[in-house]
Motif scaffolding. Structure first.
Motif, PDB file in Angstrom:
ATOM      1  N   ASN A  46      -3.000  15.011  -4.720  1.00 25.42           N
ATOM      2  CA  ASN A  46      -3.568  13.823  -5.401  1.00 25.42           C
ATOM      3  C   ASN A  46      -2.812  12.694  -4.579  1.00 25.42           C
ATOM      4  OD1 ASN A  46      -3.998  11.265  -6.828  1.00 25.42           O
ATOM      5  ND2 ASN A  46      -3.976  12.267  -8.752  1.00 25.42           N
ATOM      6  N   VAL A  47      -3.921  12.157  -3.512  1.00 34.22           N
ATOM      7  CA  VAL A  47      -3.490  11.170  -2.539  1.00 34.22           C
ATOM      8  C   VAL A  47      -4.229   9.992  -2.612  1.00 34.22           C
ATOM      9  CG1 VAL A  47      -2.598  12.878  -0.919  1.00 34.22           C
ATOM     10  CG2 VAL A  47      -4.892  12.283  -0.678  1.00 34.22           C
ATOM     11  N   GLY A  48      -3.635   8.777  -2.239  1.00 37.10           N
ATOM     12  CA  GLY A  48      -4.318   7.552  -2.313  1.00 37.10           C
ATOM     13  C   GLY A  48      -3.646   6.715  -2.893  1.00 37.10           C
ATOM     14  N   PRO A  65      -3.825   4.021  -6.913  1.00 36.68           N
ATOM     15  CA  PRO A  65      -4.517   3.915  -8.074  1.00 36.68           C
ATOM     16  C   PRO A  65      -5.982   3.522  -7.983  1.00 36.68           C
ATOM     17  CG  PRO A  65      -2.403   3.097  -8.494  1.00 36.68           C
ATOM     18  CD  PRO A  65      -2.442   3.240  -6.813  1.00 36.68           C
ATOM     19  N   PHE A  66      -6.943   4.243  -8.656  1.00 41.29           N
ATOM     20  CA  PHE A  66      -8.136   3.744  -8.706  1.00 41.29           C
ATOM     21  C   PHE A  66      -9.126   3.829  -7.252  1.00 41.29           C
ATOM     22  CE2 PHE A  66      -6.000   0.824 -11.636  1.00 41.29           C
ATOM     23  CZ  PHE A  66      -6.408   1.483 -12.569  1.00 41.29           C
ATOM     24  N   PHE A  67      -8.478   4.616  -6.207  1.00 40.10           N
ATOM     25  CA  PHE A  67      -9.096   4.942  -4.990  1.00 40.10           C
ATOM     26  C   PHE A  67      -8.147   6.096  -4.532  1.00 40.10           C
ATOM     27  CE2 PHE A  67     -10.507   4.729  -0.789  1.00 40.10           C
ATOM     28  CZ  PHE A  67     -11.821   4.285  -0.768  1.00 40.10           C
ATOM     29  N   ARG A  68      -8.290   7.178  -5.132  1.00 35.55           N
ATOM     30  CA  ARG A  68      -7.704   8.321  -4.756  1.00 35.55           C
ATOM     31  C   ARG A  68      -8.364   9.882  -4.580  1.00 35.55           C
ATOM     32  NH1 ARG A  68      -3.857   9.048  -9.937  1.00 35.55           N
ATOM     33  NH2 ARG A  68      -5.423   9.586 -11.354  1.00 35.55           N
ATOM     34  N   ILE A  69      -7.880  10.795  -4.000  1.00 36.89           N
ATOM     35  CA  ILE A  69      -8.618  11.926  -3.657  1.00 36.89           C
ATOM     36  C   ILE A  69      -7.776  13.023  -4.589  1.00 36.89           C
ATOM     37  CG2 ILE A  69      -9.330  13.841  -2.480  1.00 36.89           C
ATOM     38  CD1 ILE A  69      -9.627  11.406  -0.206  1.00 36.89           C
ATOM     39  N   ALA A  70      -8.202  13.606  -5.732  1.00 36.56           N
ATOM     40  CA  ALA A  70      -7.590  14.748  -6.373  1.00 36.56           C
ATOM     41  C   ALA A  70      -8.368  15.982  -6.259  1.00 36.56           C
ATOM     42  CB  ALA A  70      -7.383  14.329  -7.814  1.00 36.56           C
ATOM     43  N   GLY A  71      -7.815  16.848  -5.535  1.00 37.25           N
ATOM     44  CA  GLY A  71      -8.324  18.496  -5.443  1.00 37.25           C
ATOM     45  C   GLY A  71      -7.733  19.263  -5.876  1.00 37.25           C
ATOM     46  N   GLY A  72      -8.208  20.486  -6.228  1.00 35.91           N
ATOM     47  CA  GLY A  72      -7.682  21.696  -6.832  1.00 35.91           C
ATOM     48  C   GLY A  72      -8.433  22.914  -7.429  1.00 35.91           C
ATOM     49  N   ASN A  73      -8.029  23.202  -8.346  1.00 36.91           N
ATOM     50  CA  ASN A  73      -8.648  24.266  -8.865  1.00 36.91           C
ATOM     51  C   ASN A  73      -9.059  23.934 -10.371  1.00 36.91           C
ATOM     52  OD1 ASN A  73      -7.908  26.184  -6.934  1.00 36.91           O
ATOM     53  ND2 ASN A  73      -5.812  26.353  -7.966  1.00 36.91           N
ATOM     54  N   ALA A  74     -10.424  24.709 -10.918  1.00 35.83           N
ATOM     55  CA  ALA A  74     -10.849  24.145 -12.031  1.00 35.83           C
ATOM     56  C   ALA A  74     -11.336  25.602 -13.262  1.00 35.83           C
ATOM     57  CB  ALA A  74     -11.857  23.250 -12.163  1.00 35.83           C
ATOM     58  N   ASN A 111       1.365   6.467  -7.034  1.00 35.57           N
ATOM     59  CA  ASN A 111       0.405   7.393  -7.473  1.00 35.57           C
ATOM     60  C   ASN A 111       0.980   8.818  -7.379  1.00 35.57           C
ATOM     61  OD1 ASN A 111      -2.675   7.806  -7.979  1.00 35.57           O
ATOM     62  ND2 ASN A 111      -2.230   8.985  -6.042  1.00 35.57           N
ATOM     63  N   GLY A 112       1.261   9.152  -6.006  1.00 33.37           N
ATOM     64  CA  GLY A 112       1.746  10.744  -5.687  1.00 33.37           C
ATOM     65  C   GLY A 112       2.747  11.086  -6.772  1.00 33.37           C
ATOM     66  N   LEU A 113       3.886  10.274  -6.964  1.00 34.55           N
ATOM     67  CA  LEU A 113       4.979  10.838  -7.855  1.00 34.55           C
ATOM     68  C   LEU A 113       4.669  10.503  -9.507  1.00 34.55           C
ATOM     69  CD1 LEU A 113       8.003   9.883  -5.358  1.00 34.55           C
ATOM     70  CD2 LEU A 113       6.603  12.106  -5.663  1.00 34.55           C
ATOM     71  N   VAL A 114       4.048   9.362  -9.690  1.00 36.80           N
ATOM     72  CA  VAL A 114       4.110   8.879 -11.061  1.00 36.80           C
ATOM     73  C   VAL A 114       2.932   9.307 -11.837  1.00 36.80           C
ATOM     74  CG1 VAL A 114       4.562   6.948 -12.720  1.00 36.80           C
ATOM     75  CG2 VAL A 114       5.937   7.345 -10.809  1.00 36.80           C
ATOM     76  N   LEU A 115       1.587   8.792 -11.136  1.00 35.68           N
ATOM     77  CA  LEU A 115       0.214   8.892 -11.867  1.00 35.68           C
ATOM     78  C   LEU A 115      -0.466  10.309 -11.501  1.00 35.68           C
ATOM     79  CD1 LEU A 115      -1.079   5.276 -10.735  1.00 35.68           C
ATOM     80  CD2 LEU A 115       0.244   5.814 -12.653  1.00 35.68           C
ATOM     81  N   LEU A 164       0.728  -1.157  -0.117  1.00 36.43           N
ATOM     82  CA  LEU A 164       0.019  -0.206  -0.025  1.00 36.43           C
ATOM     83  C   LEU A 164       0.975   1.115  -0.035  1.00 36.43           C
ATOM     84  CD1 LEU A 164      -2.913  -0.957   2.631  1.00 36.43           C
ATOM     85  CD2 LEU A 164      -2.989  -0.531   0.038  1.00 36.43           C
ATOM     86  N   ALA A 165       1.949   1.377   0.865  1.00 34.61           N
ATOM     87  CA  ALA A 165       2.893   2.275   0.790  1.00 34.61           C
ATOM     88  C   ALA A 165       3.533   2.615  -0.653  1.00 34.61           C
ATOM     89  CB  ALA A 165       4.006   2.039   1.937  1.00 34.61           C
ATOM     90  N   ALA A 166       3.895   1.386  -1.223  1.00 39.53           N
ATOM     91  CA  ALA A 166       4.465   1.706  -2.486  1.00 39.53           C
ATOM     92  C   ALA A 166       3.431   2.054  -3.740  1.00 39.53           C
ATOM     93  CB  ALA A 166       4.916   0.327  -2.973  1.00 39.53           C
ATOM     94  N   LEU A 167       2.210   1.816  -3.238  1.00 41.70           N
ATOM     95  CA  LEU A 167       0.961   2.388  -4.415  1.00 41.70           C
ATOM     96  C   LEU A 167       0.830   3.789  -3.988  1.00 41.70           C
ATOM     97  CD1 LEU A 167      -1.264  -0.869  -4.516  1.00 41.70           C
ATOM     98  CD2 LEU A 167       0.120   0.061  -6.428  1.00 41.70           C
ATOM     99  N   PHE A 168       0.908   3.939  -2.739  1.00 38.11           N
ATOM    100  CA  PHE A 168       0.648   5.554  -2.473  1.00 38.11           C
ATOM    101  C   PHE A 168       1.681   6.593  -2.913  1.00 38.11           C
ATOM    102  CE2 PHE A 168       1.135   9.095   0.556  1.00 38.11           C
ATOM    103  CZ  PHE A 168      -0.163   9.444   0.474  1.00 38.11           C
ATOM    104  N   VAL A 169       2.820   5.959  -2.970  1.00 38.10           N
ATOM    105  CA  VAL A 169       4.055   6.711  -3.345  1.00 38.10           C
ATOM    106  C   VAL A 169       4.016   6.950  -5.129  1.00 38.10           C
ATOM    107  CG1 VAL A 169       6.734   7.055  -3.640  1.00 38.10           C
ATOM    108  CG2 VAL A 169       5.555   6.211  -1.413  1.00 38.10           C
TER     109      VAL A 169
END
Length: 333
Positions: A170-172, A174-183, A61-65, A54-59
């Motif tokens: 963008n935290v979480g 892949p396929f279960f994350r939270i991406a927030g910001g401006n639009a 996602n945050g750095l690559v995806l 899970l830690a590897a997937l978290f990193v």
């Protein structure tokens, strides 16, 4: 009669090989103990391996995806109304939607149905203004715990075909994350420019007050125009001023439509710097747009290039979010 026993190479009589030893049967408790050890090893592998995975997937996602500094762009299937022709009025809405109250506290989230109802109310409020451009702050493009694409939901409700999204976090996994910001939602086709980090930005896993600046381009009034979605520092007046200075620096020499949550009141240094730049027209005073701890503040603005004619700005009295929408109308040269 049987022959003599076989002889070895030296003529000696070869002895018979010893009889094989009989296998020792396991004791009655040996098999359960072995089975228990195997089960224990498997449990340990899961206990140790699952958090590591899970830690590897978290990193990853945050750095690559995660899209990071690259704006995401999209287009809805329906066309909506055509953009206004040159010389017509343009209506712009700035609205901090507070994530449509999807996040409650800690790891607690509202239900998908409740978030959807909130978005329908917000979208209807925006649609009433018949906007050509909408700038959203605190919008969730993805939310695994209550999956609703808030950007597309409001764009669809407002009848705006084009959208752009800039991640602040963008935290979480892949396929279960939270991406927030401006639009930015638009009746005009959008071109992504950048989603650059602002001073004091923290690591990707920090979701509080971690800012980037979404910058797009659209042809408005027959000419290319920069569109900047504001959501600057909400905790430090000094760092907010650094954010504003960086934004003015990044966009120097270009016409800029700047809208959103500035997190700065009219008398504070960020707004004084914007006024002093001479690069904007629009209302920098007026009714409050955000209520905090019993105090009211005007911190949301819509500002256009000086060549535009400012017709009016109003604040819509509504408490669906903790911010009130700001609606501004301009005539484009």
């Amino acid at each position: 009669m049987p022959g003599p026993p076989p002889e070895g190479d030296d003529g000696a009589v070869a002895s018979a090989p010893p009889a094989a030893a009989s296998p020792v049967a396991p004791t009655p408790n040996a098999l359960p103990r072995r089975r228990g050890r195997r089960i224990l090893l498997r449990v340990l592998a899961v206990v140790v391996g699952a958090p590591s995975l899970l830690a590897a997937l978290f990193v990853f996602n945050g750095l690559v995806l995660a899209s990071g500094e690259t704006p995401r762009l999209g287009e809805l299937a329906h066309a909506g109304e055509p953009p206004p022709a040159s010389g017509r009025e343009v209506t712009i809405v700035a609205y901090n939607i507070a994530k449509a109250w999807a996040h409650r506290s800690g790891l607690r989230f509202a239900s998908r149905e409740k978030v959807r109802r909130t978005l329908d109310e917000m979208g209807a409020l925006v649609a009433e203004q018949k906007p050509d451009l909408v700038f959203l702050s605190e919008a969730l493009k993805e939310c695994g715990p209550c999956e609703v694409d808030q950007v597309r939901a409001i764009a669809d409700k407002a009848g705006l075909r084009y959208w752009a999204f800039g991640e602040n976090y963008n935290v979480g996994i892949p396929f279960f994350r939270i991406a927030g910001g401006n639009a930015i939602l638009s009746r005009f086709p959008l071109r992504g420019v950048s989603n650059l980090p602002l001073p004091g930005r923290k690591p990707f896993w920090v979701t509080t007050n971690n800012r980037r600046f979404l910058l797009c381009e659209a042809d408005v009034g027959g000419r290319p125009l920069l569109l900047g979605a504001m959501h600057t520092d909400s905790f430090s007046v000094r760092n907010n001023a650094r954010h504003t200075a960086r934004i003015l620096e990044l966009t120097a020499g270009r016409d800029l439509l700047l809208a959103g949550d500035y997190n700065a009141r009219p008398h504070e240094s960020s707004m004084l710097a914007i006024k002093a730049s001479g690069r904007f027209v629009g209302a920098m005073e007026g009714p409050w747009t955000h209520k905090t701890y019993g105090r009211t503040s005007r911190i949301d603005y819509v500002l256009a290039p000086p060549g535009w004619t400012h017709l009016e700005t109003q604040v819509i009295e509504n408490d669906v979010s903790d911010h009130r929408p700001v609606v501004a109308r301009f005539r484009v040269p």
